[in-house]
Design a protein around this motif. Structure first.
Motif, short mmCIF file in Angstrom:
data_model
loop_
_atom_site.label_atom_id
_atom_site.label_comp_id
_atom_site.label_asym_id
_atom_site.label_seq_id
_atom_site.Cartn_x
_atom_site.Cartn_y
_atom_site.Cartn_z
N SER A 44 0.81 -1.23 0.00
CA SER A 44 0.00 0.00 0.00
C SER A 44 0.83 1.27 0.00
O SER A 44 0.32 2.35 -0.32
N LEU A 45 2.10 1.17 0.35
CA LEU A 45 2.98 2.35 0.28
C LEU A 45 3.74 2.41 -1.04
O LEU A 45 4.63 3.26 -1.21
N GLY A 46 3.40 1.54 -1.97
CA GLY A 46 3.92 1.63 -3.31
C GLY A 46 5.43 1.68 -3.37
O GLY A 46 6.12 0.86 -2.76
N ARG A 47 5.96 2.66 -4.10
CA ARG A 47 7.40 2.71 -4.31
C ARG A 47 8.17 3.03 -3.04
O ARG A 47 9.37 2.75 -2.96
N ALA A 52 12.65 1.72 0.63
CA ALA A 52 13.08 1.28 1.96
C ALA A 52 13.93 0.01 1.88
O ALA A 52 14.95 -0.12 2.58
N LEU A 53 13.55 -0.92 1.02
CA LEU A 53 14.33 -2.14 0.85
C LEU A 53 15.69 -1.83 0.24
O LEU A 53 16.71 -2.44 0.60
N PHE A 54 15.72 -0.88 -0.71
CA PHE A 54 16.98 -0.45 -1.32
C PHE A 54 17.93 0.09 -0.25
O PHE A 54 19.10 -0.30 -0.19
N LYS A 318 13.64 9.72 2.94
CA LYS A 318 13.52 9.74 4.40
C LYS A 318 12.14 9.25 4.85
O LYS A 318 12.01 8.51 5.83
N GLY A 319 11.10 9.66 4.13
CA GLY A 319 9.76 9.21 4.47
C GLY A 319 9.60 7.72 4.31
O GLY A 319 8.96 7.05 5.14
N ALA A 320 10.19 7.18 3.24
CA ALA A 320 10.11 5.74 3.01
C ALA A 320 10.76 4.97 4.15
O ALA A 320 10.21 3.98 4.67
N VAL A 321 11.95 5.43 4.56
CA VAL A 321 12.68 4.73 5.61
C VAL A 321 12.00 4.93 6.96
O VAL A 321 11.95 3.99 7.78
#
Length: 338
Positions: A44-47, A52-54, A318-321
Motif C-alpha cells: 500500500s505504500l507503493g514505491r 526502503a528495501l533499497f 527519508k519518508g520511506a525509511v
C-alpha cells in the motif's frame, strides 16, 4: 573508509566493482519480512516500500535510520565555453558558489528543509579545463585528482549522500558524456541548458560531434578525462567513496546523472547504490535514465541543477525509511490481520 580508495589509475577503476561493498541480500530479505508485518495492507505504500528495501540492503540494516544526510555541490569551469556554447560568462560559476556559501540559493533552502548538511566544493574555477574539440579536457592525473577531491569530501559517517553540480557550460559536457557512453547523435542528448535557443542547441550538437570524433578511440574512463570536467570527475569520485562506505547516493538531474555515465559505461555495477532524484526537463535525461535502467523518484519539470531535485527526493527517501523502520508491526500494535 574513503581513504581505502587510491585514485592512481583511471583504467583500474571498473575493476573496483569486484571488491567494493555490494547489496546485502540478507538485510534486504529481513527488511522484506518486516514489510509484510507492518500495520498496512501489503504494497500500500507503493514505491516507498521499494526504496526502503533499497536503503536496507545498501546500509546492511533491516531497520535503517537516515539521521545524517550529506549534500555535496561540486563546481567547475569548462574550456569548451570558448566555442560559444553558453550565453553566460564563466564568472557566473564563482558567483553562484559564493551564493551557495552565503545561503542564498535554492539548494540552501531545500537542504535546510530536508535536513541535509551542505558543502560546496569549488574545483580550480580560475583554471577552466581544456577545449575538447582541440584536445583532451583534462590529463589523466588531473582527472584522478578531481576524483580524489570528490571522494575526500564524502563523510563516511553519513547515512545518505545527495549530489549536485554547478558550472557554466556543463550541460554541453553532460550531453557529450552521455553520447559518448550510450551512443546516438549528439542532437539527441542536447537541451537548452541555461537558456540556449535553437541556434545555440544546434551549435552545442556540432561542437559535441567534433569532440566525439576527436576522442572516439578512448575507453569509458579515458573519455571522462577527454570530454568531462572537474566537477564531473569529482562526482564520480564521490559516488565511489560512498560505495566504499555503504552510503546510498541520490543523483540530481541530467548533468549529475551524465557525470557518472562513464562509470556506467565502464562497469554498470558501480552505480547499483545510486538513485536518480528527478526527471529533468532536459530532453536527454529520459534517454539517459532509460539507458541506466533507473526510474527517477520525482517528475516536477525541474532543470535547475545544484542538487535541488536531489534535496527534494531526499524527503521522499527519508519518508520511506521512516515508515519502514518506525511503523509498528501488527503484533506490536495489537492489530488483528498480521
Amino acid at each position: 573508509m574513503t581513504n581505502e580508495l587510491i585514485f592512481d589509475d583511471l583504467n583500474a577503476i571498473p575493476g573496483w566493482a569486484k571488491t567494493l561493498p555490494s547489496f546485502d541480500e540478507d538485510a534486504a530479505e529481513a527488511a522484506r519480512a518486516r514489510q509484510a508485518e507492518l500495520t498496512k495492507p501489503p504494497g500500500s505504500l507503493g514505491r516507498l516500500e521499494e526504496i526502503a528495501l533499497f536503503v536496507s540492503g545498501w546500509r546492511g540494516d533491516p531497520k535503517p535510520r537516515l539521521e545524517r544526510a550529506q549534500a555535496l555541490v561540486l563546481a567547475g569551469n569548462h574550456g569548451i565555453c570558448a566555442q560559444g556554447v553558453n550565453p553566460f560568462p564563466q564568472e557566473v560559476t564563482a558567483q553562484m558558489v559564493a551564493n551557495f556559501e552565503a545561503g542564498g540559493a535554492a539548494i540552501n533552502q531545500l537542504c535546510r528543509v530536508a535536513g541535509a548538511d551542505l558543502s560546496v566544493i569549488a574545483l580550480e574555477l580560475d583554471t577552466p579545463t581544456g577545449d575538447f574539440t582541440e584536445g583532451p579536457a583534462m590529463r589523466f592525473d588531473e582527472t584522478l585528482e578531481a576524483m580524489a577531491r570528490g571522494a575526500e569530501a564524502v563523510d563516511p559517517s553519513a547515512d545518505i549522500l545527495i549530489l549536485g553540480e554547478m558550472g557554466i557550460g556543463n550541460s554541453t559536457i553532460a550531453a557529450a558524456l552521455a553520447a559518448s557512453a550510450f551512443g546516438g547523435p549528439a542532437a539527441d542528448w542536447v537541451g537548452r541548458g541555461t537558456g540556449s535557443d535553437e541556434g545555440g542547441m544546434s551549435l552545442k550538437a556540432r561542437v559535441i560531434e567534433a569532440g566525439l570524433s576527436r576522442h572516439e578511440a578512448a575507453g569509458p574512463m579515458e573519455r571522462l578525462a577527454a570530454l568531462g570536467g572537474r566537477e564531473q570527475a569529482a562526482i564520480c569520485g564521490a559516488v565511489l567513496a560512498a560505495r566504499a562506505a555503504r552510503i546510498p547516493v541520490i543523483l540530481d538531474g541530467y548533468i549529475c546523472t551524465a557525470s557518472v555515465a562513464p562509470l556506467a559505461a565502464a562497469e554498470p555495477r558501480l552505480l547499483d547504490h545510486c538513485l536518480i532524484a528527478h526527471a529533468s526537463a532536459e530532453p536527454g535525461h529520459a534517454r539517459l535514465c532509460a539507458a541506466l535502467g533507473k526510474r527517477p523518484i520525482l517528475d516536477l519539470g525541474m532543470a535547475l541543477g545544484e542538487g535541488s531535485g536531489a534535496a527534494l527526493a531526499l524527503g521522499i527517501v527519508k519518508g520511506a525509511v521512516a515508515c519502514h523502520s518506525g511503523m509498528a508491526t501488527f503484533a506490536e500494535a495489537g492489530v488483528a490481520g498480521g
